[in-house]
Design a protein around this motif. Sequence first.
Motif, short mmCIF file in Angstrom:
data_model
loop_
_atom_site.label_atom_id
_atom_site.label_comp_id
_atom_site.label_asym_id
_atom_site.label_seq_id
_atom_site.Cartn_x
_atom_site.Cartn_y
_atom_site.Cartn_z
N UNK A 63 34.54 41.63 49.06
CA UNK A 63 34.81 40.36 50.24
C UNK A 63 34.93 39.18 49.66
N UNK A 64 34.15 39.10 48.44
CA UNK A 64 34.11 37.57 47.82
C UNK A 64 35.38 37.09 47.24
N UNK A 65 36.34 38.14 46.83
CA UNK A 65 37.53 37.90 46.06
C UNK A 65 38.83 38.12 46.82
N UNK A 66 38.58 39.13 47.80
CA UNK A 66 39.66 39.56 48.48
C UNK A 66 39.87 39.20 49.95
N UNK A 67 40.94 38.73 50.28
CA UNK A 67 41.31 38.13 51.68
C UNK A 67 42.32 38.89 52.50
N UNK A 68 41.94 39.30 53.66
CA UNK A 68 43.00 39.89 54.52
C UNK A 68 43.50 39.07 55.61
N UNK A 84 42.28 37.36 44.34
CA UNK A 84 41.63 36.28 43.54
C UNK A 84 40.78 36.66 42.58
N UNK A 85 40.83 35.81 41.59
CA UNK A 85 39.92 36.19 40.23
C UNK A 85 39.91 37.86 39.91
#
Length: 127
Positions: A63-68, A84-85
């Motif tokens: 959840x800290x790097x992926x966004x839906x 991300x990252x």
Amino acid sequence: EVQVVESGGGSVQAGGSLRLSCVVSGYSSSYCMYWYRQTPGKEHEAIGTIDSDGNTRYADSLKDRFIISQEKVNNITIMYLQLNSLKPEDTAMYSCAADQKYYCLGVWFPYYGMEYWGKGTQVTISP
């Protein structure tokens, strides 16, 4: 006929970003949509969900790097996955799936029996 088609995969270096898309057409009811990923020889891993009201849920480890997110155009829904990252261990086939809205409820997460699946898009991360 419901169709699910992913796109946006590719090869990037570690630390980079990608945005994947999932186009769902022909599904007119309230829905739940999932992003998954899978590496050879392993089971699918649920990344997260978004429902027809825009509520999202993520696997804790991602959840800290992926966004839906999503957008709707007429009878078509486009779901996005911002990566991300990125790390080499993120290398996988990324797939999306759609089904009825209640599968997005926490009690179902993660759920792997979604009815409509795409064929996936490959993401490869180099060191």
